[in-house]
Write a protein that holds these residues in place. Structure first.
Motif, PDB file in Angstrom:
ATOM      1  N   HIS A 317       0.852  -1.199   0.000  1.00 50.62           N
ATOM      2  CA  HIS A 317       0.000   0.000   0.000  1.00 50.62           C
ATOM      3  C   HIS A 317       0.881   1.239   0.000  1.00 50.62           C
ATOM      4  O   HIS A 317       1.793   1.369   0.822  1.00 50.62           O
ATOM      5  CB  HIS A 317      -0.905   0.010   1.234  1.00 50.62           C
ATOM      6  N   GLN A 352      -4.974   4.888  -3.608  1.00 47.34           N
ATOM      7  CA  GLN A 352      -6.084   5.206  -2.707  1.00 47.34           C
ATOM      8  C   GLN A 352      -5.607   5.362  -1.269  1.00 47.34           C
ATOM      9  O   GLN A 352      -4.846   4.542  -0.757  1.00 47.34           O
ATOM     10  CB  GLN A 352      -7.138   4.100  -2.772  1.00 47.34           C
ATOM     11  N   CYS A 354      -5.722   5.296   2.815  1.00 46.81           N
ATOM     12  CA  CYS A 354      -6.304   4.330   3.754  1.00 46.81           C
ATOM     13  C   CYS A 354      -7.263   4.996   4.733  1.00 46.81           C
ATOM     14  O   CYS A 354      -8.042   4.322   5.404  1.00 46.81           O
ATOM     15  CB  CYS A 354      -5.208   3.597   4.523  1.00 46.81           C
ATOM     16  N   ARG A 375     -10.592   0.782   0.752  1.00 48.00           N
ATOM     17  CA  ARG A 375      -9.243   0.283   0.489  1.00 48.00           C
ATOM     18  C   ARG A 375      -9.131  -1.201   0.818  1.00 48.00           C
ATOM     19  O   ARG A 375      -8.467  -1.963   0.104  1.00 48.00           O
ATOM     20  CB  ARG A 375      -8.224   1.083   1.307  1.00 48.00           C
ATOM     21  N   ASP A 378     -10.418  -3.369  -1.982  1.00 52.17           N
ATOM     22  CA  ASP A 378      -9.442  -3.517  -3.067  1.00 52.17           C
ATOM     23  C   ASP A 378      -8.374  -4.547  -2.704  1.00 52.17           C
ATOM     24  O   ASP A 378      -8.000  -5.395  -3.524  1.00 52.17           O
ATOM     25  CB  ASP A 378      -8.771  -2.172  -3.358  1.00 52.17           C
TER      26      ASP A 378
END
Length: 449
Positions: A317, A352, A354, A375, A378
């Motif tokens: 991430h 994106q 969090c 998130r 995803d």
């Protein structure tokens, strides 16, 4: 402020990027709406109020709006200016001022609280039942709405770390700014960097009298405290004559990178702050770009076929403070791809947010969780065994997301360097190989200049 406000053309492009607006679809939650209100205040048609302060607080300061803005309007700076006014005027609600003051300035005996927190971890790591008497003592939503709370370390990293007596004088002089998250909550990520650097070579300096980077104070509007903390860190690290100053937390790193802007009206401190900012690098980028760790990792277990038994599916991430704040996206991925036994899987919408955002998560928890849910959806699509990220705030957020979805037995979270360190731990780099690694040389080797 006036110049930035005039540059906003109210086109609405920020609506496509703002994670808060994408959740609430309220005009006051997007950059355009906030700037319009700030302009009304400037013109005298709107008065400062607690409602306006609440609107300004509903911002993650992720910087996504500025990234898509055609005029590059620095919305976060405008919101910061508004928050600074509220703080200076004492307009924050009393309960919020008390919490933030204690966190920022350390008025409470930090070590006693942390030790007590570690002892109580087993009690508060799960959602507290409504019938529990703890609600009488801990009425904050911090406990009542959460499935997990921060994993407080029994011994902070800076208390546990001891310099090795056989430190080599060869190689770059590397300073490590640990940060509060790595020191108190995730010491394993700090230890991972220490062990990696000890194997690669170079002289490592970790001053024990370093303090908080000051970001929590800064984003809440307390510029005075943020500057006080910054001056202390500048003094501590400048005395060490370092080639580089590394961070493992994206939030700390982003703040250090922009440290000079904190002293824009103070030339005597601005130069020293700029010098420290110039030497700063995210640890992952430093290891890839200047110490050749990626190439070395690829030589480990080179006979193993990709996707062989035991492969760990890892989803990375991008922290906003690393992707937007420092422009780093590839270094972590390059390291993870090179780690034997790791299969890097990309989740949809890699940029994106969090939804953590520091005290945004504390005071707008429900909204923060709605952003997190998107998130997590995803990330779940790629079925990871690990969610890895380079920010302590993101680590806390994903730990909460995993707990809320009942995935604690299947998915774990960690910093990328933890996986890297585990890969090279049984395979120390020979001294002869170390000599072939590129040595980082900073353009300015004297922090005082």
């Amino acid at each position: 402020m006036e110049t930035e406000l005039n540059r906003c053309k109210r086109c609405g492009q920020c609506m496509s990027a703002c994670p808060v607006y994408q959740t609430t679809f309220r005009e006051v939650d997007v950059a355009r709406g906030k700037l319009a209100l700030l302009e009304c205040v400037k013109e005298g048609t709107l008065r400062w109020s607690s409602r306006f302060e609440e609107i300004l607080s509903r911002c993650l300061l992720c910087g996504a709006c500025a990234q898509v803005c055609a005029n590059r309007v620095q919305t976060t700076l405008m919101i910061q200016s508004g928050r600074q006014w509220f703080f200076a005027a004492g307009k924050k609600p009393k309960s919020r001022r008390t919490v933030l003051r204690n966190v920022r300035k350390g008025h409470l005996p930090a070590k006693v609280l942390l030790k007590g927190g570690a002892l109580l971890q087993a009690l508060v790591c799960k959602k507290i039942p409504e019938t529990s008497g703890l609600h009488l003592r801990f009425p904050l939503s911090f406990f009542t709405e959460r499935h997990t709370v921060p994993p407080i370390a029994w011994t902070p990293f800076l208390d546990d770390f001891r310099p090795r007596p056989d430190v080599s004088a060869e190689g770059p002089r590397i300073g490590f700014f640990v940060g509060c998250g790595a020191n108190y909550l995730f010491p394993e990520m700090a230890w991972a960097l220490v062990r990696i650097l000890r194997q690669i070579g170079g002289t490592l300096f970790i001053p024990r009298d370093q303090v908080c980077c000051g970001l929590p104070a800064f984003v809440s509007g307390d510029t005075k405290t943020a500057r006080k903390l910054a001056r202390k860190n500048i003094e501590v690290f400048a005395s060490l004559k370092l080639d580089a100053i590394l961070t493992v937390c994206a939030s700390c790193g982003s703040h250090l990178k922009a440290l000079a802007s904190l002293f824009a009206d103070d030339p005597s401190s601005c130069d020293a702050a700029a010098s420290m900012a110039q030497k700063h690098m995210d640890a992952m980028a430093f290891l890839v770009d200047h110490l050749g760790l990626e190439a070395y990792l690829k030589t480990l277990h080179s006979g193993e076929a990709p996707g062989s038994t035991g492969t760990l599916r890892v989803a990375y991430h991008d922290p906003c403070h690393l992707r937007i704040g420092q422009g780093i996206t590839q270094a972590p991925r390059r390291l993870l791809t090179a780690v034997p036994g790791v299969q890097l899987v990309e989740a949809p919408h890699p940029g994106q947010c969090c939804g953590h955002g520091g005290d945004f998560n504390l005071f707008h928890f429900s909204l923060s969780m709605k952003i997190l849910d998107r998130r997590m959806q995803d990330l779940e699509k790629v079925k990871p065994d690990r969610i890895v990220t380079g920010c302590t705030g993101c680590l806390l957020q994903f730990a909460e997301g995993i707990g809320r979805r009942g995935l604690a037995g299947r998915i774990k979270v960690c910093h990328p360097l933890v996986l890297v360190e585990r890969a090279i731990a049984p395979c120390p780099i020979p001294a002869q190989s170390r000599k072939n690694l590129p040595v980082f040389q900073a353009e300015d080797t004297d922090p005082a200049q």
